[in-house]
Design an enzyme around this catalytic site. Structure first.
Site, PDB file in Angstrom:
ATOM      1  CB  VAL A  80      11.851 -13.542 -14.929  1.00 18.44           C
ATOM      2  CG1 VAL A  80      11.141 -12.847 -16.092  1.00 18.44           C
ATOM      3  CG2 VAL A  80      11.183 -14.885 -14.626  1.00 18.44           C
TER       4      VAL A  80
ATOM      5  CG  ASP B  81      17.537  -8.195  -6.965  1.00 15.79           C
ATOM      6  OD1 ASP B  81      17.606  -8.269  -5.719  1.00 15.79           O
ATOM      7  OD2 ASP B  81      17.127  -9.127  -7.679  1.00 15.79           O
TER       8      ASP B  81
ATOM      9  CB  VAL C 182       5.918 -10.247 -16.882  1.00 14.91           C
ATOM     10  CG1 VAL C 182       5.484 -11.631 -17.359  1.00 14.91           C
ATOM     11  CG2 VAL C 182       5.955  -9.336 -18.082  1.00 14.91           C
TER      12      VAL C 182
ATOM     13  NE  ARG D 212       2.195 -14.171  -8.741  1.00 13.58           N
ATOM     14  CZ  ARG D 212       2.676 -14.850  -9.778  1.00 13.58           C
ATOM     15  NH1 ARG D 212       2.928 -14.239 -10.932  1.00 13.58           N
ATOM     16  NH2 ARG D 212       2.887 -16.144  -9.699  1.00 13.58           N
TER      17      ARG D 212
ATOM     18  CD  GLU E 198      -3.564 -12.492 -12.218  1.00 11.34           C
ATOM     19  OE1 GLU E 198      -3.522 -13.726 -12.362  1.00 11.34           O
ATOM     20  OE2 GLU E 198      -2.560 -11.781 -12.306  1.00 11.34           O
TER      21      GLU E 198
ATOM     22  CG  HIS F 222      -0.991 -14.747 -14.770  1.00 12.13           C
ATOM     23  ND1 HIS F 222      -1.167 -14.623 -13.418  1.00 12.13           N
ATOM     24  CD2 HIS F 222       0.261 -15.232 -14.923  1.00 12.13           C
ATOM     25  CE1 HIS F 222      -0.073 -15.024 -12.780  1.00 12.13           C
ATOM     26  NE2 HIS F 222       0.811 -15.398 -13.680  1.00 12.13           N
ATOM     27  CG  LEU F 223      -1.646 -15.019 -21.862  1.00 12.60           C
ATOM     28  CD1 LEU F 223      -1.809 -14.516 -23.299  1.00 12.60           C
ATOM     29  CD2 LEU F 223      -2.204 -16.431 -21.745  1.00 12.60           C
TER      30      LEU F 223
ATOM     31  CB  ALA G  94       4.144 -19.442 -17.065  1.00 14.37           C
TER      32      ALA G  94
END
Ligand SMILES: NC(=O)C1=CN([C@@H]2O[C@H](COP(=O)(O)OP(=O)(O)OC[C@H]3O[C@@H](n4cnc5c(N)ncnc54)[C@H](O)[C@@H]3O)[C@@H](O)[C@H]2O)C=CC1
Ligand SMILES: O=C(O)C(=O)COP(=O)(O)O
Length: 606
Positions: free
Chosen positions: A214, A233, A292, A294, A323, A342-343, A345
């Site tokens: 992502v 990262d 987006v 967690r 949630e 939590h949209l 996906a």
């Protein structure tokens, strides 16, 4: 999927790698079904009975249809934890999204029936992986089908936040309904053009935290918007970042330089509350946060404080620690915070893709294939598996034989496995073989089912140390292995001849024409095909012994499949290995023991 509903044209069992279930009556192996990444494994399936798959959250229709070709599908949404625990004992597979907590209680309540949990999405933080592994339950996810949807949602949130889209929209609509209810035109009070002046994205620095699937898609899109993109990262390869023009930087540098910070790492023990009082303090004043990933990667109280302190100008959140968030959530109420439920996906395309991806993985696992997306089991590619198949059978049988040769009360602690091969060590994947030896060693002496998922865990739990050693042979590495040897140290044997010169119980075997053979017991060379069961006798090497034992078994109607004698020297001690199709009666075994030249014997079930 075509063949899925039909009774499979299966070759008879060579092993079972997933736990058995109430519907399991036969063990079958299936031919490889799909291209790279799919491996042929084996699972218990009865002819006729269908497995049951519980779909606990909304899944795309295409996925449901695929599942229905192979299984009984129970779509029960919004189950309480108690209801889930009650239902699960009747299910062979469970499919969830992010809204269902698959806790240890769920695995315990399944009483071993649950073979696979499919997570229709990426994040598996809602599945207790340790508990799944301990229960030998495979966990698979659908890691790719929603990547773009999540990245697009991240970009959408960033742009919406920067331009106050949600707040402005809400204000205009509120003005409209107020006007309607009061029959007055109040629109001009809510047509607040100066209040909602935003900030531009072009030229701003975006720090992508977590440069995975992502994160890198977000980076690519942000560059298209003219942003300067950096990423943090610790595990991402620098060349992948460079390829899309992104510089990998340290955590602190990302915090200190970014105008926008977008979170894309998984929720783990290390990333939990990675944005907290201390790390917010390191950020540039006026930074904007997008999450987006967690909710748990942000300390939400610290974010409220950082907003109030003016460190964070705005936040856009799709995910929350709890949630849905509590009704008194300060964060959700804050006007500077844009929220979605939590949209990430939730696009038609992603949900269709995820549903197909997870249905295929779950059906594959139930049919005996190990999906490429297994989260808690090693992935063994199909080619390797096909090649190793006869050795897998050999490994399990050697484990079974070795443990049955041990005298009661010895306690198995240390097992050495030796693989003799002309292959270079890194060209021979022994994880599967080790798992099967472990299965062979443990299953005859316990009620635990051992499979590829829980083999290492089960061995560890029982204090069983399995060390592996390679013998590098000369010659052509046509076949992967010449022989496998299993040695158990510091034990006594109920068949003294199984103890090698160096004092361990030792069995060795090889694959001949695709069939596993036992080739050595202790110091004695034998050659018996490992099918049916086995009688090992040590006797004085003298004429007529084979005939005597053979006719005795014949009188008892026991069919001998294989017989071989290995001796130290002529007329000295010899070990006779006899493969039998049927288990001999106690009486027959007693009579064998009474043959004068027989010094010891043992009956072993394969
Ligand atoms: N809101 C939603 O609906 C969706 C959320 N997600 C979430 O997005 C996250 C990322 O998903 P993917 O990109 O598919 O996963 P991924 O596994 O491809 O990428 C995660 C990246 O995070 C990196 N990472 C791990 N620890 C890190 C740390 N301490 N600091 C920085 N980076 C770290 C990893 O090296 C990896 O490159 C997951 O948490 C997933 O659950 C994914 C899809 C939809
Ligand atoms: O795939 C992920 O990690 C997601 O967060 C998507 O969650 P969902 O399947 O929409 O509940």
């Amino acid at each position: 999927m075509a063949a899925s509903a039909k009774p499979p044209t299966a070759s008879l069992s060579w092993t079972k790698l997933l736990p058995s279930s109430p519907f399991a009556t036969a063990l079958v192996s299936f031919p490889r079904r799909k291209g790279p990444g799919k491996a042929v494994f084996v699972v218990a399936v009865s002819s006729g009975a269908k497995p049951t798959v519980l779909v606990a959250e909304k899944l795309g229709e295409a996925g449901i249809s695929l599942l229905k070709e192979f299984a009984n599908v129970d779509c029960s949404y919004n189950l309480t934890q108690e209801e889930l625990c009650t239902k699960i004992s009747l299910c062979d597979a469970l499919i969830v999204r992010s809204g269902t907590k698959v806790t240890r209680d769920v695995f315990e309540a399944s009483s071993g029936r649950l073979k696979v949990v499919g997570r229709a999405g990426v994040g598996i933080d809602n599945v207790d992986l340790a508990a799944a592994t301990e229960h030998g339950c495979l966990v698979v996810n659908a890691p790719t089908a929603n990547t773009v949807a999540a990245a697009e949602h991240g970009i959408a949130l960033m742009a919406a936040m920067a331009r106050n889209i949600a707040q402005a929209s809400e204000a205009v609509k509120a003005g409209l309904s107020l006007s309607l209810s009061l029959s007055l035109s109040l629109m001009k009070w809510k047509w607040q053009r100066s209040k909602y002046v935003g900030v531009s994205l072009v030229g701003k620095t975006l720090a992508v935290m977590g440069f995975g699937k992502v994160g890198s898609e977000v980076a690519r899109r942000a560059k298209g918007l003219g942003m300067h993109v950096i990423a943090h990262d610790p595990y991402a390869p620098a060349d992948r970042a460079r390829a899309i023009g992104v510089e990998l930087v340290s955590f602190d540098e990302a915090l200190a330089t970014a105008d926008f910070i977008s979170l894309h790492m998984p929720l783990t023990a290390t990333t939990s509350k990675v944005l907290n009082d201390e790390t917010f303090a390191k950020m540039k004043k006026g930074v904007r946060i997008i999450n987006v990933a967690r909710g748990g990667v942000i300390d939400e109280e610290a974010l409220v404080k950082a907003l109030d302190a003016g460190i964070v100008a705005q936040a856009a959140l799709d995910v929350f620690t709890v949630e849905p968030p509590p009704t008194d959530s300060k964060l959700v109420k804050d006007e500077r915070v844009t929220v979605t439920p939590h949209l990430g996906a939730s696009t038609m395309e992603a949900q269709e893709g995820v549903a197909i991806e997870i249905a295929e993985a779950v059906v594959g696992a139930l049919r005996g294939e190990l999906a490429a997306t297994a989260v808690n089991a090693p992935m063994v590619p199909a080619e390797v598996l096909t090649e190793l198949k006869p050795y897998v059978g050999l490994a399990e049988k050697l484990g079974r034989l070795a443990v049955q040769l041990i005298a009661g009360g010895s306690g198995v602690k240390s097992v050495k496995v030796t693989y003799a091969s002309a292959r270079a060590p890194d060209d021979l994947d022994t994880r599967l073989l080790r798992a099967m030896i472990t299965k062979g060693l443990i299953e005859p002496i316990s009620s635990v089912f051992v499979n590829l998922v829980n083999a290492d865990f089960t061995a560890k739990q029982r204090g069983l140390r399995i060390s592996e050693e390679r013998i590098l042979l000369d010659g052509s590495p046509e076949s992967p292995l010449e022989f496998i040897q299993v040695q158990i140290a510091n034990v006594e044997s109920k068949f003294a001849s199984a103890i090698s010169e160096s004092g361990e119980v030792k069995v060795e075997g090889k694959v001949k024409d695709g069939v596993p053979h036992l080739t050595k017991v202790g110091s004695f060379e034998v050659d018996v095909s490992l099918e049916g069961s086995l009688i090992l006798c040590r006797q004085v090497d003298q004429p007529g012994m084979i005939g005597k034992v053979g006719s005795l078994l014949g009188e008892e109607n026991v069919n001998v499949s294989f017989m071989s004698v290995g001796r130290i020297a002529p007329r000295k001690q010899a070990v006779m290995a006899i493969g039998v199709d049927e288990p001999p009666s106690k009486d027959a075994l007693k009579k064998i023991g009474e043959i004068p030249a027989i010094e010891e014997f043992v009956y072993l079930k394969l």
